[in-house]
Structure formats: C-alpha cells, structure tokens
Design a protein around this motif. Structure first.
Motif, PDB file in Angstrom:
ATOM      1  N   GLY A   5       0.791  -1.220   0.000  1.00 47.11           N
ATOM      2  CA  GLY A   5       0.000   0.000   0.000  1.00 47.11           C
ATOM      3  C   GLY A   5       0.823   1.270   0.000  1.00 47.11           C
ATOM      4  N   TRP A   6       2.143   1.168  -0.151  1.00 49.13           N
ATOM      5  CA  TRP A   6       2.976   2.353  -0.057  1.00 49.13           C
ATOM      6  C   TRP A   6       2.694   3.364  -1.144  1.00 49.13           C
ATOM      7  CZ3 TRP A   6       6.280   4.044  -3.781  1.00 49.13           C
ATOM      8  CH2 TRP A   6       6.698   3.138  -4.742  1.00 49.13           C
ATOM      9  N   ASN A  11       4.242   9.491  -0.739  1.00 52.73           N
ATOM     10  CA  ASN A  11       4.635  10.844  -1.103  1.00 52.73           C
ATOM     11  C   ASN A  11       3.666  11.852  -0.518  1.00 52.73           C
ATOM     12  OD1 ASN A  11       5.724  13.112  -2.168  1.00 52.73           O
ATOM     13  ND2 ASN A  11       5.910  12.312  -4.236  1.00 52.73           N
ATOM     14  N   ALA A  12       3.851  12.128   0.760  1.00 50.73           N
ATOM     15  CA  ALA A  12       2.949  13.029   1.482  1.00 50.73           C
ATOM     16  C   ALA A  12       2.936  14.419   0.865  1.00 50.73           C
ATOM     17  CB  ALA A  12       3.367  13.111   2.949  1.00 50.73           C
ATOM     18  N   GLY A  18       1.939  22.607  -0.389  1.00 49.80           N
ATOM     19  CA  GLY A  18       2.357  23.812   0.322  1.00 49.80           C
ATOM     20  C   GLY A  18       3.244  23.471   1.494  1.00 49.80           C
ATOM     21  N   VAL A  19       2.857  22.464   2.237  1.00 48.67           N
ATOM     22  CA  VAL A  19       3.679  22.001   3.359  1.00 48.67           C
ATOM     23  C   VAL A  19       5.014  21.491   2.826  1.00 48.67           C
ATOM     24  CG1 VAL A  19       3.872  20.274   5.190  1.00 48.67           C
ATOM     25  CG2 VAL A  19       1.709  21.474   4.829  1.00 48.67           C
ATOM     26  N   GLY A  20       4.951  20.694   1.782  1.00 49.74           N
ATOM     27  CA  GLY A  20       6.172  20.133   1.207  1.00 49.74           C
ATOM     28  C   GLY A  20       7.142  21.195   0.742  1.00 49.74           C
ATOM     29  N   ALA A 143       5.492   7.276   8.837  1.00 50.27           N
ATOM     30  CA  ALA A 143       4.031   7.287   8.770  1.00 50.27           C
ATOM     31  C   ALA A 143       3.531   6.985   7.370  1.00 50.27           C
ATOM     32  CB  ALA A 143       3.483   8.632   9.235  1.00 50.27           C
ATOM     33  N   PHE A 144       4.266   7.452   6.363  1.00 52.90           N
ATOM     34  CA  PHE A 144       3.842   7.244   4.989  1.00 52.90           C
ATOM     35  C   PHE A 144       4.584   6.097   4.320  1.00 52.90           C
ATOM     36  CE2 PHE A 144       2.508  11.508   6.091  1.00 52.90           C
ATOM     37  CZ  PHE A 144       1.168  11.446   5.730  1.00 52.90           C
ATOM     38  N   ALA A 145       5.267   5.287   5.137  1.00 46.90           N
ATOM     39  CA  ALA A 145       5.903   4.044   4.693  1.00 46.90           C
ATOM     40  C   ALA A 145       6.707   4.230   3.408  1.00 46.90           C
ATOM     41  CB  ALA A 145       4.846   2.948   4.521  1.00 46.90           C
TER      42      ALA A 145
END
Length: 162
Positions: A5-6, A11-12, A18-20, A143-145
């Motif tokens: 499921g990665w 890729n958060a 904007g955060v990135g 958290a986002f593996a």
C-alpha cells in the motif's frame, strides 16, 4: 520494510504541496545553510534517524555521514543503538546533543555548555533545529511508509505498535 500500500502513502508532499514546499526549504537551510561542519550535521541526522528507525533516512544519510568523514565504527554503533566510542570531541558533543534531544526533548547543562563552546549560540539553534527537522522527516517517512530503493535491506527491527 513492509511496502504494501505504499504507493498511496509514500509521497505526502503530493497531497500537501504547500507544506512540502516549505519543509523542503527548511531542510535545505538546516542541511546546507548552517555554520556547522557537514560531518557534524550528518552525525546528528543519523543519530535522529536511528532513534526513530527511519529506514530511508538512515539509508540516505549513513552513506553521507561516512562520505563527510564520520568513522565507520561510529556509524555502525549508532545503527546498533549503542553509544559510540568517539575519538573526536566535536563528534561526541554533537552526538550527545542529538541523542539527548531525541531521548528526552532536553539537553543537560554540561552538554549544552560543551556544544555552545564548540559551535556557539547560532550553531546551537541550528543544531536543535536540524534535529527537530529530521525528527519531522523521520515521522513523515515512517508514517507514509516510504520504501527503500529496490535491493536495499532494512537495518532496523520492524516497529511494534503496542
């Protein structure tokens, strides 16, 4: 590393560009725009990454730490969760700050004084900011593996969620 499921999670920054964008700018500043020697920043980064067992962070920065002069024995000890036998006092001091921050969120007075003497007030702000930034990066990676590159084996035991 379990990558099931990665693709939905890894890729958060795609989901929050904007955060990135702001975090990427901060990352560039704390990595390349500080008064601290790169060898020492990489030492702090791997200390943080090992604490949070951030596999991708470890994979990327253990190599950089070695490339910038952190001894193999120091990198290996940090990977194993041990306190390294430092030959260099500056490495011992930087590691102590990073290790105390990720363990307790505080720095004891003797360690603070040694770090302040070594890197000054601005350097201390930069170092603490670097440790905080890489804690955030570790959390995002975990958290986002975010998977390791193909053929790269994880170095840390799988996390427990007890």
């Amino acid at each position: 590393m379990n990558t099931a499921g990665w693709s939905d999670r890894s890729n958060a920054f795609v989901h929050a560009p904007g955060v990135g964008q702001h975090l990427s700018a901060l990352g560039a500043t704390v990595r390349y725009g500080t008064s601290i020697d790169r060898r020492l920043t990489e030492l702090a980064i791997i200390t943080v990454g090992a604490r949070w067992k951030a596999e991708f962070e470890w994979w990327a920065h253990a190599r950089m730490a070695r490339r910038h002069g952190v001894p193999d024995a120091v990198v290996a000890a940090i990977e194993r969760g041990e306190n390294p036998a430092f030959e260099a006092d500056d490495e011992r001091t930087i590691h102590a700050v990073a290790a105390q921050l990720v363990r307790t969120g505080h720095v004891d007075q003797d360690t603070y004084d040694a770090a302040r003497h070594l890197i000054g007030d601005a350097g201390l702000v930069e170092l603490v900011s670097l440790c905080g930034y890489y804690t955030l990066v570790s959390f995002l990676l975990n958290a986002f593996a975010v998977p390791l590159p193909d053929g790269v084996a994880p170095v840390f035991a799988p996390p427990t969620t007890a």
